[in-house]
Design a protein around this motif. Sequence first.
Motif, PDB file in Angstrom:
ATOM      1  N   PHE A   1       2.633   4.813   0.381  1.00 16.74           N
ATOM      2  CA  PHE A   1       2.679   5.833   1.431  1.00 16.74           C
ATOM      3  C   PHE A   1       2.440   5.267   2.833  1.00 16.74           C
ATOM      4  CE2 PHE A   1       0.830   7.875  -2.414  1.00 16.74           C
ATOM      5  CZ  PHE A   1       1.961   8.596  -2.788  1.00 16.74           C
ATOM      6  N   MET A   2       1.810   4.107   2.939  1.00 20.75           N
ATOM      7  CA  MET A   2       1.592   3.508   4.253  1.00 20.75           C
ATOM      8  C   MET A   2       2.670   2.490   4.599  1.00 20.75           C
ATOM      9  SD  MET A   2      -2.555   2.983   4.245  1.00 20.75           S
ATOM     10  CE  MET A   2      -2.544   2.358   5.927  1.00 20.75           C
ATOM     11  N   ASN A   3       3.423   2.044   3.572  1.00 19.64           N
ATOM     12  CA  ASN A   3       4.490   1.062   3.767  1.00 19.64           C
ATOM     13  C   ASN A   3       3.993  -0.183   4.499  1.00 19.64           C
ATOM     14  OD1 ASN A   3       6.410   2.698   2.496  1.00 19.64           O
ATOM     15  ND2 ASN A   3       6.837   3.806   4.387  1.00 19.64           N
ATOM     16  N   VAL A   4       2.891  -0.719   3.974  1.00 16.72           N
ATOM     17  CA  VAL A   4       2.283  -1.908   4.557  1.00 16.72           C
ATOM     18  C   VAL A   4       2.011  -2.921   3.453  1.00 16.72           C
ATOM     19  CG1 VAL A   4       0.240  -2.823   5.728  1.00 16.72           C
ATOM     20  CG2 VAL A   4       1.219  -0.652   6.466  1.00 16.72           C
TER      21      VAL A   4
ATOM     22  N   ILE B   1       0.860  -1.186   0.000  1.00 17.62           N
ATOM     23  CA  ILE B   1       0.000   0.000   0.000  1.00 17.62           C
ATOM     24  C   ILE B   1       0.894   1.233   0.000  1.00 17.62           C
ATOM     25  CG2 ILE B   1      -1.780   1.288   1.230  1.00 17.62           C
ATOM     26  CD1 ILE B   1      -2.725  -1.335   2.429  1.00 17.62           C
TER      27      ILE B   1
END
Length: 413
Positions: free
Chosen positions: A227-230, A225
């Motif tokens: 910008f969320m770094n997930v 994802i």
Amino acid sequence: MTAVTTPVKLGEVLSARRTPEQLRARRLLMWRQLLTSLWAPLTLVGLFFIPYLFLIENIPSSASWAKPAMQYFGAAMFFSWAGLLTWRLVSKREGALRKFRHEARELFLEAERVFARLPGKLPPNAAERIAEQAVRVEDASLAADVPQLEKEVRALDKLHEELFAAHRKQSTWDTVSGFAKALVIALLIRTIFIEPYRIPSGSMLPTLEIGDQVFVNKFIYGVRIPFMNVVPFQFVRPPARGDVIVFNNPIETDKDFIKRVVGLPGERIEVINEVIHVNGVPQQRTLVSDDFIVRNLSFKNEWEDDSTVLYQERLDEVVHAALQSPHHPHGHITEGPFIVPEDHVFVMGDNRDNSSDSRVGFVGQGHPPAYVPYGHIKGKAMVVWLSLGYGGLLSSLFDGTGLRLDRFFEPVR
């Protein structure tokens, strides 16, 4: 009770007016247009590139014959594209035919959209009149009669204006929505499947050279994802030792780096006398050359030769090249130990004395080590698809930087 009006299918009305001979001629012209399109060579390269990627990723040894085969095919398609472009520029008749055929195709698509969107709001004989004129356009197109084709296309455009002038402006929304859909698809492909990345420095020499453009497989580790770094879940497998990965720098998050995975979660990594040790086990390393020349960019952005020591290194099943500086201190030199946290990897550049990697916190000597979280990994580098580096085509015109044809379709190992 309001009657339901069935949308007119203009294609069916038009097909009913065509003779079998016209249908055959139309199919032949369609294939001719497709095969002589400037997109045809590029499309064929793309179609062959997909199985090539699958082949070299799953059967690495196949690269010995698949890479040169892909390079020859790519060269053939380039010359085909150049020949088609020259033909287009030289033949005014062919250019005019393509122009008016394109206009006719756009007018027909516009009419289909209007009939589908506004059933019952157009004159009763509108579809018949459009189809009748469209047949005249097709006859002129099949005869390759430029003056007649231009005349019939203009007549079709005038008929459009007469029958649904008030509705033509609304088709602008169709154009905008079509562009938006294409943009969304492109973004999805870039987010989920594949993304290009340019090699900016010499930290991965000799595996990857400055100016190489690589494709990154974003699907293999799972969808990240932005910008969320997930990464909510994995698709194929987690990162493995030896993988060359592109990741968002966990220290300076506005930068992307490319390095090789050396350590996996929970492992103890040490570099003793230049040899990588994983949980105390030294990884195989063989001297290849003690005077190996690579080209690097100086601080003045000029190409210069670097004398290095070349090794062949094995990390699990991945065999790759690695460099050391000839001035690297020898003796009992130890880097580490580095203990890799869970859901992180430890990475190093193949150019060991010219790489800001996990050993130095992605900054430089004197900084604490840093590890790459799974959520920061963008994907696995697969293949070089373009290279603008030292030497090559037209390098004399651009201060030594040219098109490196020998690097095209080079697998990243």
